[in-house]
Design a protein around this motif. Structure first.
Motif, PDB file in Angstrom:
ATOM      1  N   ALA A  20       0.871  -0.944  -0.552  1.00 58.63           N
ATOM      2  CA  ALA A  20      -0.326  -0.257   0.007  1.00 58.63           C
ATOM      3  C   ALA A  20       0.804   1.510   0.034  1.00 58.63           C
ATOM      4  O   ALA A  20      -0.227   2.292  -0.433  1.00 58.63           O
ATOM      5  CB  ALA A  20      -0.881  -0.026   0.788  1.00 58.63           C
ATOM      6  N   GLN A  21       1.707   1.283   0.613  1.00 59.34           N
ATOM      7  CA  GLN A  21       2.786   2.378   0.509  1.00 59.34           C
ATOM      8  C   GLN A  21       3.237   2.441  -1.433  1.00 59.34           C
ATOM      9  O   GLN A  21       3.513   3.521  -1.171  1.00 59.34           O
ATOM     10  CB  GLN A  21       3.961   1.723   0.932  1.00 59.34           C
ATOM     11  N   ASP A  22       2.963   2.208  -2.034  1.00 63.41           N
ATOM     12  CA  ASP A  22       3.488   2.331  -3.300  1.00 63.41           C
ATOM     13  C   ASP A  22       1.768   3.297  -3.790  1.00 63.41           C
ATOM     14  O   ASP A  22       2.309   4.135  -4.372  1.00 63.41           O
ATOM     15  CB  ASP A  22       3.681   1.039  -3.959  1.00 63.41           C
ATOM     16  N   VAL A  23       1.288   2.298  -3.416  1.00 63.73           N
ATOM     17  CA  VAL A  23      -0.140   3.599  -3.470  1.00 63.73           C
ATOM     18  C   VAL A  23       0.003   4.673  -2.802  1.00 63.73           C
ATOM     19  O   VAL A  23      -0.078   5.664  -3.771  1.00 63.73           O
ATOM     20  CB  VAL A  23      -1.316   2.950  -3.449  1.00 63.73           C
ATOM     21  N   GLU A  24       0.267   4.726  -1.779  1.00 57.96           N
ATOM     22  CA  GLU A  24       0.481   6.435  -1.130  1.00 57.96           C
ATOM     23  C   GLU A  24       1.109   6.848  -2.043  1.00 57.96           C
ATOM     24  O   GLU A  24       1.416   7.903  -2.052  1.00 57.96           O
ATOM     25  CB  GLU A  24       1.109   6.372   0.335  1.00 57.96           C
ATOM     26  N   ALA A  25       2.493   6.624  -2.461  1.00 59.40           N
ATOM     27  CA  ALA A  25       3.456   7.264  -3.160  1.00 59.40           C
ATOM     28  C   ALA A  25       2.790   7.740  -4.551  1.00 59.40           C
ATOM     29  O   ALA A  25       3.778   8.944  -4.596  1.00 59.40           O
ATOM     30  CB  ALA A  25       4.486   6.308  -3.649  1.00 59.40           C
ATOM     31  N   ALA A  26       2.741   7.178  -5.273  1.00 58.52           N
ATOM     32  CA  ALA A  26       1.900   7.770  -6.644  1.00 58.52           C
ATOM     33  C   ALA A  26       0.711   8.551  -6.285  1.00 58.52           C
ATOM     34  O   ALA A  26       0.431   9.794  -6.776  1.00 58.52           O
ATOM     35  CB  ALA A  26       1.223   6.475  -7.175  1.00 58.52           C
ATOM     36  N   PHE A  27      -0.144   8.146  -4.883  1.00 51.77           N
ATOM     37  CA  PHE A  27      -0.747   8.816  -4.733  1.00 51.77           C
ATOM     38  C   PHE A  27      -0.426  10.453  -4.353  1.00 51.77           C
ATOM     39  O   PHE A  27      -1.025  11.801  -4.671  1.00 51.77           O
ATOM     40  CB  PHE A  27      -2.089   9.136  -3.797  1.00 51.77           C
ATOM     41  N   ARG A  28       1.170  10.608  -3.432  1.00 48.53           N
ATOM     42  CA  ARG A  28       1.313  11.968  -2.541  1.00 48.53           C
ATOM     43  C   ARG A  28       1.745  12.459  -4.171  1.00 48.53           C
ATOM     44  O   ARG A  28       1.332  13.783  -4.649  1.00 48.53           O
ATOM     45  CB  ARG A  28       2.554  11.623  -1.978  1.00 48.53           C
ATOM     46  N   ALA A  29       2.484  12.310  -5.162  1.00 46.27           N
ATOM     47  CA  ALA A  29       3.068  12.847  -6.474  1.00 46.27           C
ATOM     48  C   ALA A  29       2.061  13.490  -7.263  1.00 46.27           C
ATOM     49  O   ALA A  29       1.624  14.606  -8.015  1.00 46.27           O
ATOM     50  CB  ALA A  29       3.544  11.380  -7.700  1.00 46.27           C
ATOM     51  N   ARG A  30       0.722  12.480  -6.883  1.00 47.72           N
ATOM     52  CA  ARG A  30      -0.654  13.470  -8.390  1.00 47.72           C
ATOM     53  C   ARG A  30      -0.142  14.450  -7.169  1.00 47.72           C
ATOM     54  O   ARG A  30      -1.052  15.729  -8.070  1.00 47.72           O
ATOM     55  CB  ARG A  30      -1.396  12.135  -8.170  1.00 47.72           C
ATOM     56  N   GLN A  31      -0.872  14.699  -5.904  1.00 44.43           N
ATOM     57  CA  GLN A  31      -1.162  15.075  -5.410  1.00 44.43           C
ATOM     58  C   GLN A  31       0.012  16.593  -5.211  1.00 44.43           C
ATOM     59  O   GLN A  31      -0.901  17.563  -4.813  1.00 44.43           O
ATOM     60  CB  GLN A  31      -1.448  14.813  -3.944  1.00 44.43           C
ATOM     61  N   GLN A  32       1.175  15.925  -5.872  1.00 44.53           N
ATOM     62  CA  GLN A  32       2.281  17.247  -5.892  1.00 44.53           C
ATOM     63  C   GLN A  32       1.624  18.493  -7.132  1.00 44.53           C
ATOM     64  O   GLN A  32       2.008  19.483  -6.144  1.00 44.53           O
ATOM     65  CB  GLN A  32       3.511  16.608  -6.186  1.00 44.53           C
ATOM     66  N   GLY A  33       1.324  18.215  -7.851  1.00 43.79           N
ATOM     67  CA  GLY A  33       0.592  19.080  -8.867  1.00 43.79           C
ATOM     68  C   GLY A  33      -0.031  20.040  -8.111  1.00 43.79           C
ATOM     69  O   GLY A  33      -0.046  21.033  -8.736  1.00 43.79           O
ATOM     70  N   GLY A  34      -1.211  19.242  -7.175  1.00 40.69           N
ATOM     71  CA  GLY A  34      -1.815  20.558  -7.478  1.00 40.69           C
ATOM     72  C   GLY A  34      -1.393  21.520  -6.424  1.00 40.69           C
ATOM     73  O   GLY A  34      -1.526  22.631  -6.183  1.00 40.69           O
ATOM     74  N   HIS A  35      -0.664  21.663  -5.262  1.00 41.11           N
ATOM     75  CA  HIS A  35       0.438  21.816  -4.901  1.00 41.11           C
ATOM     76  C   HIS A  35       1.128  23.172  -5.255  1.00 41.11           C
ATOM     77  O   HIS A  35       1.060  24.322  -5.083  1.00 41.11           O
ATOM     78  CB  HIS A  35       0.966  21.020  -3.793  1.00 41.11           C
ATOM     79  N   ASP A  36       2.041  22.189  -7.006  1.00 43.88           N
ATOM     80  CA  ASP A  36       3.018  23.721  -7.328  1.00 43.88           C
ATOM     81  C   ASP A  36       1.422  24.624  -8.327  1.00 43.88           C
ATOM     82  O   ASP A  36       2.565  25.420  -8.037  1.00 43.88           O
ATOM     83  CB  ASP A  36       3.033  22.486  -8.389  1.00 43.88           C
TER      84      ASP A  36
END
Length: 83
Positions: A20-36
């Motif tokens: 599940a940590q892989d799923v979470e890492a991909a989620f964080r990467a996608r969310q970073q675009g919103g932060h940017d």
């Protein structure tokens, strides 16, 4: 609000097993675009577009976050064994 979200997010991360940590890492990467995007609009001194970017980011987060908040059965079992 941010503190509550961060606390909840931290609890979720602690409940994840390795897969599940892989799923979470991909989620964080996608969310970073919103932060940017939010940051770009703030730096551009465009409060309306920054607010729009924040709302879009929160909608995306709300839509996707449930996919990672259910602790995996492996992590749950590991915690029970540790107790």
């Amino acid at each position: 609000m941010l503190k509550a979200v961060c606390n909840h997010y931290s609890e979720v991360l602690e409940s994840l097993d390795r897969a599940a940590q892989d799923v979470e890492a991909a989620f964080r990467a996608r969310q970073q675009g919103g932060h940017d995007e939010i940051l770009r609009m703030i730096e551009a001194h465009d409060p309306q577009r920054a607010a729009d970017a924040l709302r879009a980011h929160l909608r995306a987060l709300q839509a996707e976050f449930p996919s990672i908040i259910e602790p995996s059965s492996t992590a749950h079992n590991e915690r029970e064994v540790a107790q």
